[in-house]
Design a protein around this motif. Structure first.
Motif, PDB file in Angstrom:
ATOM      1  N   GLY A  52      11.751  -3.988  -0.574  1.00 38.33           N
ATOM      2  CA  GLY A  52      11.034  -5.038  -1.284  1.00 38.33           C
ATOM      3  C   GLY A  52      10.215  -5.933  -0.376  1.00 38.33           C
ATOM      4  O   GLY A  52      10.491  -6.087   0.809  1.00 38.33           O
ATOM      5  N   GLY A  53       9.196  -6.522  -1.003  1.00 35.28           N
ATOM      6  CA  GLY A  53       8.358  -7.471  -0.278  1.00 35.28           C
ATOM      7  C   GLY A  53       8.093  -8.680  -1.143  1.00 35.28           C
ATOM      8  O   GLY A  53       8.657  -8.830  -2.229  1.00 35.28           O
ATOM      9  N   ALA A  54       7.222  -9.538  -0.661  1.00 29.92           N
ATOM     10  CA  ALA A  54       6.920 -10.771  -1.383  1.00 29.92           C
ATOM     11  C   ALA A  54       5.942 -10.488  -2.522  1.00 29.92           C
ATOM     12  O   ALA A  54       5.069  -9.618  -2.424  1.00 29.92           O
ATOM     13  CB  ALA A  54       6.329 -11.799  -0.421  1.00 29.92           C
ATOM     14  N   GLY A  55       6.111 -11.239  -3.610  1.00 28.56           N
ATOM     15  CA  GLY A  55       5.174 -11.191  -4.733  1.00 28.56           C
ATOM     16  C   GLY A  55       4.997  -9.788  -5.286  1.00 28.56           C
ATOM     17  O   GLY A  55       5.953  -9.035  -5.439  1.00 28.56           O
ATOM     18  N   ASN A  56       3.761  -9.432  -5.570  1.00 30.94           N
ATOM     19  CA  ASN A  56       3.519  -8.088  -6.119  1.00 30.94           C
ATOM     20  C   ASN A  56       3.358  -7.046  -5.004  1.00 30.94           C
ATOM     21  O   ASN A  56       2.931  -5.934  -5.248  1.00 30.94           O
ATOM     22  CB  ASN A  56       2.299  -8.075  -7.050  1.00 30.94           C
ATOM     23  N   GLU A  57       3.717  -7.430  -3.807  1.00 29.94           N
ATOM     24  CA  GLU A  57       3.750  -6.529  -2.636  1.00 29.94           C
ATOM     25  C   GLU A  57       2.360  -6.059  -2.231  1.00 29.94           C
ATOM     26  O   GLU A  57       2.217  -5.032  -1.560  1.00 29.94           O
ATOM     27  CB  GLU A  57       4.740  -5.376  -2.857  1.00 29.94           C
ATOM     28  N   TYR A  58       1.364  -6.827  -2.605  1.00 32.59           N
ATOM     29  CA  TYR A  58       0.006  -6.472  -2.187  1.00 32.59           C
ATOM     30  C   TYR A  58      -0.091  -6.428  -0.653  1.00 32.59           C
ATOM     31  O   TYR A  58      -0.575  -5.461  -0.064  1.00 32.59           O
ATOM     32  CB  TYR A  58      -1.019  -7.482  -2.743  1.00 32.59           C
ATOM     33  N   THR A  59       0.388  -7.481  -0.010  1.00 30.43           N
ATOM     34  CA  THR A  59       0.252  -7.543   1.463  1.00 30.43           C
ATOM     35  C   THR A  59       1.058  -6.433   2.122  1.00 30.43           C
ATOM     36  O   THR A  59       0.602  -5.790   3.079  1.00 30.43           O
ATOM     37  CB  THR A  59       0.707  -8.929   1.974  1.00 30.43           C
ATOM     38  N   GLN A  60       2.254  -6.223   1.592  1.00 35.05           N
ATOM     39  CA  GLN A  60       3.104  -5.162   2.159  1.00 35.05           C
ATOM     40  C   GLN A  60       2.388  -3.809   2.122  1.00 35.05           C
ATOM     41  O   GLN A  60       2.377  -3.068   3.106  1.00 35.05           O
ATOM     42  CB  GLN A  60       4.394  -5.107   1.349  1.00 35.05           C
ATOM     43  N   ASN A  61       1.784  -3.499   0.984  1.00 28.12           N
ATOM     44  CA  ASN A  61       1.095  -2.209   0.867  1.00 28.12           C
ATOM     45  C   ASN A  61      -0.192  -2.194   1.678  1.00 28.12           C
ATOM     46  O   ASN A  61      -0.544  -1.186   2.315  1.00 28.12           O
ATOM     47  CB  ASN A  61       0.802  -1.913  -0.603  1.00 28.12           C
ATOM     48  N   ALA A  62      -0.899  -3.339   1.681  1.00 33.41           N
ATOM     49  CA  ALA A  62      -2.158  -3.408   2.426  1.00 33.41           C
ATOM     50  C   ALA A  62      -1.926  -3.272   3.933  1.00 33.41           C
ATOM     51  O   ALA A  62      -2.795  -2.776   4.662  1.00 33.41           O
ATOM     52  CB  ALA A  62      -2.882  -4.716   2.114  1.00 33.41           C
ATOM     53  N   ASN A  63      -0.746  -3.689   4.400  1.00 36.60           N
ATOM     54  CA  ASN A  63      -0.431  -3.504   5.826  1.00 36.60           C
ATOM     55  C   ASN A  63      -0.596  -2.038   6.229  1.00 36.60           C
ATOM     56  O   ASN A  63      -1.018  -1.732   7.339  1.00 36.60           O
ATOM     57  CB  ASN A  63       1.026  -3.889   6.103  1.00 36.60           C
ATOM     58  N   VAL A  64      -0.231  -1.154   5.313  1.00 32.58           N
ATOM     59  CA  VAL A  64      -0.278   0.282   5.624  1.00 32.58           C
ATOM     60  C   VAL A  64      -1.699   0.821   5.414  1.00 32.58           C
ATOM     61  O   VAL A  64      -2.265   1.475   6.304  1.00 32.58           O
ATOM     62  CB  VAL A  64       0.730   1.062   4.749  1.00 32.58           C
ATOM     63  N   THR A  65      -2.275   0.506   4.258  1.00 35.83           N
ATOM     64  CA  THR A  65      -3.582   1.108   3.952  1.00 35.83           C
ATOM     65  C   THR A  65      -4.689   0.570   4.861  1.00 35.83           C
ATOM     66  O   THR A  65      -5.701   1.240   5.064  1.00 35.83           O
ATOM     67  CB  THR A  65      -3.956   0.901   2.470  1.00 35.83           C
ATOM     68  N   ALA A  66      -4.489  -0.636   5.409  1.00 39.26           N
ATOM     69  CA  ALA A  66      -5.542  -1.207   6.278  1.00 39.26           C
ATOM     70  C   ALA A  66      -5.807  -0.339   7.505  1.00 39.26           C
ATOM     71  O   ALA A  66      -6.914  -0.376   8.067  1.00 39.26           O
ATOM     72  CB  ALA A  66      -5.147  -2.620   6.719  1.00 39.26           C
ATOM     73  N   PHE A  67      -4.817   0.450   7.902  1.00 41.96           N
ATOM     74  CA  PHE A  67      -5.046   1.334   9.051  1.00 41.96           C
ATOM     75  C   PHE A  67      -6.127   2.370   8.747  1.00 41.96           C
ATOM     76  O   PHE A  67      -6.766   2.896   9.649  1.00 41.96           O
ATOM     77  CB  PHE A  67      -3.747   2.062   9.429  1.00 41.96           C
ATOM     78  N   ASP A  68      -6.296   2.690   7.444  1.00 37.44           N
ATOM     79  CA  ASP A  68      -7.262   3.731   7.068  1.00 37.44           C
ATOM     80  C   ASP A  68      -8.705   3.318   7.345  1.00 37.44           C
ATOM     81  O   ASP A  68      -9.601   4.153   7.348  1.00 37.44           O
ATOM     82  CB  ASP A  68      -7.121   4.076   5.574  1.00 37.44           C
ATOM     83  N   ARG A  69      -8.892   2.019   7.520  1.00 37.86           N
ATOM     84  CA  ARG A  69     -10.247   1.562   7.829  1.00 37.86           C
ATOM     85  C   ARG A  69     -10.705   2.083   9.187  1.00 37.86           C
ATOM     86  O   ARG A  69     -11.891   2.189   9.471  1.00 37.86           O
ATOM     87  CB  ARG A  69     -10.251   0.034   7.827  1.00 37.86           C
ATOM     88  N   TRP A  70      -9.741   2.385  10.021  1.00 40.82           N
ATOM     89  CA  TRP A  70     -10.065   2.827  11.379  1.00 40.82           C
ATOM     90  C   TRP A  70      -9.898   4.329  11.498  1.00 40.82           C
ATOM     91  O   TRP A  70      -8.962   4.904  10.950  1.00 40.82           O
ATOM     92  CB  TRP A  70      -9.114   2.160  12.389  1.00 40.82           C
ATOM     93  N   GLY A  71     -10.799   4.946  12.226  1.00 37.41           N
ATOM     94  CA  GLY A  71     -10.659   6.368  12.522  1.00 37.41           C
ATOM     95  C   GLY A  71     -10.707   6.579  14.023  1.00 37.41           C
ATOM     96  O   GLY A  71     -11.480   5.914  14.727  1.00 37.41           O
TER      97      GLY A  71
END
Ligand SMILES: Cc1cc2nc3c(=O)[nH]c(=O)nc-3n(C[C@H](O)[C@H](O)[C@H](O)COP(=O)(O)O)c2cc1C
Ligand SMILES: CC(C)CC(=O)C(=O)O
Length: 392
Positions: A52-71
Motif C-alpha cells: 500500500g501507498g498514500a492516497g490513490n497511490e498515484y505517486t507510488q505508481n508514478a515512481n515506477v513509470t517515470a523511469f520509462d521517460r528515459w531510454g
C-alpha cells in the motif's frame, strides 16, 4: 586491469543451467510475478501494509513509470566484455551499487517472523548492505550479528525524546553498524487507504516491535513492560516514534549524534540537499518513501538530478520505484551513488526467505549488468546523463 567484481550477468547462465547449478527453480524473474506470488503467500494485512501507498497511490505508481521517460542509448564496440559494478561509499568498498532499503517489520514478511535476520544473512551472502530499520522485529544487535563482512547501516526514526534517539544510535555504533540514516519524511504517518480499510497497522499490535522494546531508555517510559502489556507499550511507541517538530535548527544536534557517516532520507529538493551538506551531513538519501507517505508528489527519479547537483559531490543514495535492472542503470546514470531496493526484496523474502532475497538481488544485478554489457557501459563511471535519452 583485472576487475575484482564478477560479471553479474553470468547469473543468466546459472539460471539456464539450474539443474546443474542449484539455482532455485521456483523463484520469479519479473517484479510483476514476484509481487503477484508474494501477495498470494503473505497474510492479507501484511500485503496491504507492504504494497500500500498514500492516497490513490498515484505517486507510488508514478515512481515506477517515470523511469520509462528515459531510454539508455546503446554504444557499440566499446569493449564491455568485463564490467565493474563496484562502488566506494564513505570509504567502504562495496561489490555492487545496491543497498537494501530500510523496511519496518520486514521480519513479518518471513514465514518464521524473523525476516530481519534472513535479510541480514542475505546481505552477508550478497555483499549488499542492509539498512536496518528502527522497526526491525529482532533487536538491532541480533540483526547486526548476521552481517558477516558486509557493512550495515542503521535507520533512525527520530523519536520525541532525544535520549531515545541517542540510545539507539549508541547501540547501533556498539553493534558495529557503519553508518546512520535518519528518515525525515515520516514525521507524521501518511494517509494509507489500504491499511485504513483493514483497520490495520501491524506495529500497533506490538508483537513486531522487539527492537524498540529492547531499548533500555524507551522502556523507562512504560508503566508496564511490553512483556506484561504489549498493546499499551505499542501505543506509547506510536506516540513517541517521531518528533513532528524536528526542523533545520536541529541539524547540529542530528550531526552530533554520531561520528559515523550520517545520511538524511527523504530529501528531494536541491535546497534541502545543500542545506544538509552545508550543515555537515555526509550523504543524501533521495527518496519519497516509495509513495507511502505523501500522494500527489513528483516521482523521486525526476528529482534525483537536481538533488545530485546540489549535493556537490557528496554521496546520494536513491530509492523509490526500482523494480528492474534498467531502473538501477538509469538511477546511476542520473547521478545516484548507490541504489536502494525496497519492495522487491520484501517479496523475495516472502517467497524464498534468505534465498529469495539473494535471488532478487542477483536477478536485478544480472539485468543491470547485461544492459551495461549490451549497451556498452562497462563501469558505473561510464554511466552519466549522456547515456540516457529523455523522451518528451
Ligand atoms: C513495508 C515498508 C516498510 C517501510 N519501512 C520503512 C522504515 O522503517 N524506515 C524507512 O526509512 N523507510 C521505510 N520504508 C521505505 C523504504 O525504505 C523505501 O524508501 C521504499 O520502499 C522505496 O520504495 P519502493 O519499495 O516502492 O521502491 C518502508 C517501505 C515499505 C514498503
Ligand atoms: C511506522 C511507519 C512509519 C514505518 C514506515 O516507514 C512505513 O510503513 O513506510
Amino acid at each position: 586491469m583485472e576487475h575484482e567484481t564478477p560479471n553479474y550477468g553470468d547469473y543468466q547462465l546459472e539460471v539456464y543451467l539450474r539443474g546443474l547449478t542449484g539455482v532455485r527453480e521456483d523463484l520469479p524473474f519479473t517484479f510483476a510475478e514476484l509481487e503477484a506470488r508474494a501477495h498470494a503467500t503473505l497474510p492479507p494485512d501484511i500485503v496491504s501494509y507492504v504494497a500500500g501507498g498514500a492516497g490513490n497511490e498515484y505517486t507510488q505508481n508514478a515512481n515506477v513509470t517515470a523511469f520509462d521517460r528515459w531510454g539508455v542509448i546503446p554504444r557499440m564496440l566499446v569493449g564491455a566484455a568485463r564490467r565493474d559494478l563496484s562502488i566506494n561509499l564513505f570509504g567502504m568498498a562495496l561489490p555492487t551499487p545496491l543497498l537494501l532499503a530500510p523496511i519496518g517489520v520486514i521480519g513479518l514478511c518471513a514465514q518464521d517472523g524473523h525476516g530481519d535476520l534472513a535479510t541480514a544473512r542475505a546481505a552477508a551472502t550478497s555483499g549488499v548492505p542492509m539498512i536496518a530499520s528502527t522497526l526491525t522485529v529482532d533487536p538491532l544487535e541480533e540483526v547486526a550479528a548476521q552481517f558477516g563482512e558486509t557493512p550495515g547501516f542503521f535507520q533512525l526514526y527520530n523519536p520525541k525524546d532525544r535520549a531515545v534517539a541517542e540510545s539507539f544510535v549508541s547501540r547501533a555504533e556498539a553493534a558495529g553498524f557503519k553508518g546512520i540514516v535518519v528518515t525525515l519524511d515520516t514525521l507524521q504517518l501518511g494517509w494509507r487507504p489500504r491499511d485504513l480499510k483493514l483497520g490495520n497497522f501491524p506495529q500497533l499490535k506490538g508483537h513486531c516491535l522487539a527492537n524498540y522494546f529492547s531499548d533500555p531508555v524507551f522502556r523507562t517510559k512504560l508503566a508496564k513492560p511490553p512483556e506484561e502489556d504489549v498493546r499499551a507499550a505499542a501505543l506509547v511507541w506510536a506516540s513517541e516514534l517521531s518528533d513532528p517538530t524536528l526542523n533545520w535548527n536541529d541539524l547540529a544536534w542530528l550531526r552530533s549524534l554520531t561520528k559515523l557517516p550520517l545520511l538524511l532520507k527523504g530529501i528531494c529538493h536541491p535546497e534541502d540537499a545543500k542545506r544538509a551538506i552545508d550543515g555537515g551531513i555526509d550523504g543524501i538519501y533521495c527518496s519519497n518513501h516509495g509513495g507511502r507517505q505523501a500522494n500527489g508528489g513528483i516521482p523521486a527519479i525526476d528529482l534525483l538530478p537536481t538533488v545530485v547537483e546540489a549535493a556537490g559531490g557528496a554521496p546520494v543514495v536513491f530509492d523509490s520505484g526500482v523494480r528492474g535492472g534498467e531502473h538501477i542503470v538509469k538511477a546511476l546514470a542520473l547521478g545516484a551513488s548507490a541504489v536502494a531496493i525496497g519492495r522487491p526484496y520484501a517479496y523475495g523474502l516472502a517467497l524464498g526467505g534468505e534465498d529469495g532475497i539473494v535471488h532478487v538481488l542477483r536477478s536485478l544485478l544480472a539485468e543491470a549488468d547485461l544492459l551495461m554489457a549490451i549497451d556498452g557501459y562497462p563501469t558505473i563511471a561510464d554511466l552519466n546523463p549522456d547515456a540516457l535519452h529523455a523522451r518528451a
